[in-house]
Design an enzyme around this catalytic site. Structure first.
Site, PDB file in Angstrom:
ATOM      1  N   LYS A  91       0.816  -1.221   0.000  1.00  0.00           N
ATOM      2  CA  LYS A  91       0.000   0.000   0.000  1.00  0.00           C
ATOM      3  C   LYS A  91       0.847   1.268   0.000  1.00  0.00           C
ATOM      4  O   LYS A  91       0.419   2.298  -0.508  1.00  0.00           O
ATOM      5  CB  LYS A  91      -0.953  -0.018   1.188  1.00  0.00           C
ATOM      6  CG  LYS A  91      -2.079  -1.023   1.014  1.00  0.00           C
ATOM      7  CD  LYS A  91      -3.189  -0.803   2.027  1.00  0.00           C
ATOM      8  CE  LYS A  91      -4.433  -1.590   1.651  1.00  0.00           C
ATOM      9  NZ  LYS A  91      -4.266  -3.041   1.840  1.00  0.00           N
ATOM     10  N   GLU A 113     -10.512   6.530   3.124  1.00  0.00           N
ATOM     11  CA  GLU A 113     -11.407   5.661   3.875  1.00  0.00           C
ATOM     12  C   GLU A 113     -10.662   4.360   4.113  1.00  0.00           C
ATOM     13  O   GLU A 113      -9.731   4.013   3.370  1.00  0.00           O
ATOM     14  CB  GLU A 113     -12.692   5.398   3.100  1.00  0.00           C
ATOM     15  CG  GLU A 113     -12.623   4.261   2.099  1.00  0.00           C
ATOM     16  CD  GLU A 113     -11.670   4.484   0.952  1.00  0.00           C
ATOM     17  OE1 GLU A 113     -11.533   5.638   0.532  1.00  0.00           O
ATOM     18  OE2 GLU A 113     -11.073   3.496   0.468  1.00  0.00           O
ATOM     19  N   SER A 373       1.772  -9.779  -0.764  1.00  0.00           N
ATOM     20  CA  SER A 373       1.359  -8.370  -0.653  1.00  0.00           C
ATOM     21  C   SER A 373       1.587  -7.774   0.722  1.00  0.00           C
ATOM     22  O   SER A 373       1.705  -6.558   0.854  1.00  0.00           O
ATOM     23  CB  SER A 373      -0.104  -8.218  -1.064  1.00  0.00           C
ATOM     24  OG  SER A 373      -0.932  -9.054  -0.284  1.00  0.00           O
TER      25      SER A 373
HETATM   26  C1  LIG Z   1      -5.141  -4.049   1.335  1.00  0.00           C
HETATM   27  C2  LIG Z   1      -4.423  -5.286   1.105  1.00  0.00           C
HETATM   28  C3  LIG Z   1      -4.776  -6.158   0.061  1.00  0.00           C
HETATM   29  C4  LIG Z   1      -5.957  -5.939  -0.849  1.00  0.00           C
HETATM   30  O1  LIG Z   1      -5.850  -4.847  -1.685  1.00  0.00           O
HETATM   31  P1  LIG Z   1      -5.573  -4.972  -3.257  1.00  0.00           P
HETATM   32  O2  LIG Z   1      -5.949  -3.620  -3.756  1.00  0.00           O
HETATM   33  O3  LIG Z   1      -6.439  -6.060  -3.798  1.00  0.00           O
HETATM   34  O4  LIG Z   1      -4.138  -5.263  -3.432  1.00  0.00           O
HETATM   35  C5  LIG Z   1      -4.010  -7.290  -0.134  1.00  0.00           C
HETATM   36  N1  LIG Z   1      -2.977  -7.583   0.674  1.00  0.00           N
HETATM   37  C6  LIG Z   1      -2.617  -6.789   1.698  1.00  0.00           C
HETATM   38  C7  LIG Z   1      -1.475  -7.181   2.558  1.00  0.00           C
HETATM   39  C8  LIG Z   1      -3.325  -5.611   1.952  1.00  0.00           C
HETATM   40  O5  LIG Z   1      -2.970  -4.835   2.972  1.00  0.00           O
END
Ligand SMILES: *Cc1c(COP(=O)(O)O)cnc(C)c1O
Length: 391
Positions: A91, A113, A373
């Site tokens: 993010k 948000e 992610s």
């Molecule tokens: C917010 C988040 C997601 C989901 O968001 P995407 O926009 O689909 O990438 C996925 N993995 C993590 C670790 C997150 O914090």
């Protein structure tokens, strides 16, 4: 021309996307599109964005080849380590870009948000770094569920506004943030956390996240002697980590696979509809009411998905699978035990998919890149509770 190029001038990826907002927000969308387009082709802006991601956020993130996990599955698995970026997920890539744009527009305030709180924390981080005022809208129920992240945002100097309308969760917080943006658009930028919302957001957020895929393509070619992985897999909530990964590989031979939670499978089980500013697949009931999503992972608990994913699915360039909550919990534990890497619940969906399909739809001996992610620290408490209940 890339399959994932720029959308049409009205923000369409095929039939999906667009700019479905109240009249009063059209000028703000146009302004943002203009400023982003100029900034993104301005070497000075790009240098500053890349400098911050390097010196502050720790990029480039490594690609890790998993030895024991790969031996177990019989496929060669690599992780793109967004969990090692500052704040613990991908993010940060997006919020640094949008905070820099806020300053470029001469605005002093950023609003966001958040559902689980991760995007709120990331936005508050970028605001602190760049000296912007930050207000985060959050449903009353989510505030109660995510006390630690609420406290983090406050430590970072942000104020958190409790949203008490509707279901008092993410989609109501989005509505409230949109309303607030209408009221204060002269001084305020609305920082959307995924590839969602009206044009230019889905395109802009994907471009800020393409650093994942651009880095990973170079890294994988190096590891594989010029080749690319057979499969590129990422979890899909709104779809930003997946889109940022896919864009690096979309014009290669790699198969692209997004993994949705079983209870929030907008691509697999939704139908096209307009929500929060764009047309995309959406979970809705017979009369078109938006349905609630249910997932053990708060970051994937959203009934919609970014429009570019609907497009990639419609042309067959990416495919989208689902993972069950129970498989996800298993996957989280397997990766932790075999590799010493505790994934967040979101990427554990992608890992669960690879575990399930290795030796089936993913032939033995294949190479697979998974976007990790985020790290699992934030979920440790809820995982402990779920395992306690199940065992
Ligand atoms: C917010 C988040 C997601 C989901 O968001 P995407 O926009 O689909 O990438 C996925 N993995 C993590 C670790 C997150 O914090």
């Amino acid at each position: 021309m890339s399959i994932m190029g720029a959308p049409s001038s009205s923000g369409r990826f095929g039939e999906f996307g667009g700019r479905f907002v109240p009249e009063s927000l059209i000028p703000a969308c146009f302004e943002l599109e203009k400023v982003f387009t100029e900034a993104w082709s301005d070497p000075e802006f790009k240098n500053e964005y890349q400098r911050i991601l390097r010196d502050y956020a720790g990029r480039p993130t490594p690609v890790t080849e998993l030895q024991r996990f790969s031996d177990w599955l019989g496929v060669r698995v690599f992780l793109k380590r967004e969990d090692l970026a500052h704040t613990g997920s991908h993010k940060i890539n997006n919020v640094i870009g949008q905070a820099l744009l806020t300053k470029r527009m001469g605005k002093s305030r950023i609003i966001a948000e958040t559902g689980a709180g991760q995007h709120g924390v990331a936005t508050a981080t970028a605001a602190a770094l760049l000296g912007l005022e930050c207000v985060v809208y959050m449903g009353e129920i989510d505030i109660a569920r995510q006390a630690l992240n609420v406290f983090r945002m406050k430590l970072l100097g942000a104020s958190v506004v409790s949203v008490t309308s509707g279901s008092r969760t993410l989609k109501d917080a989005i509505n409230e943030a949109m309303r607030e943006w209408v009221a204060s658009v002269d001084t305020t930028h609305y920082c959307i956390g995924s590839v969602m919302g009206p044009h230019p957001y889905p395109y802009m957020v994907r471009e800020f996240q393409r650093i994942i895929g651009d880095e990973a393509l170079v890294q994988m070619r190096q590891i594989l002697d010029g080749d690319v992985p057979d499969y590129v897999v990422a979890c899909v909530g709104g779809g930003s980590n997946a889109a940022g990964t896919f864009v690096g590989f979309v014009d290669t031979r790699s198969k692209l696979i997004g993994v949705e939670p079983e209870g929030g499978a907008a691509i697999n089980r939704g139908i096209p509809g307009v929500v929060h500013g764009s047309l995309s697949n959406l979970l809705q009931d017979d009369v078109g009411q938006v349905q609630e999503a249910h997932s053990i992972s708060a970051g994937l608990d959203y009934p919609g998905v970014g429009p570019e994913h609907s497009y990639l699915a419609s042309i067959g360039r990416a495919s989208y699978a689902t993972a069950h909550d129970s498989e996800v919990l298993e996957a989280l534990q397997s990766l932790s035990r075999l590799e010493g890497i505790i994934p967040a619940l979101e990427p554990a969906h992608a890992i669960a998919y690879v575990i399930r399909e290795a030796g089936k739809t993913i032939p033995l001996g294949s190479s697979v890149l998974i976007t990790m992610s985020g790290r699992g620290d934030k979920d440790a408490e809820s995982v402990a509770m779920m395992l306690g209940e199940n065992n």
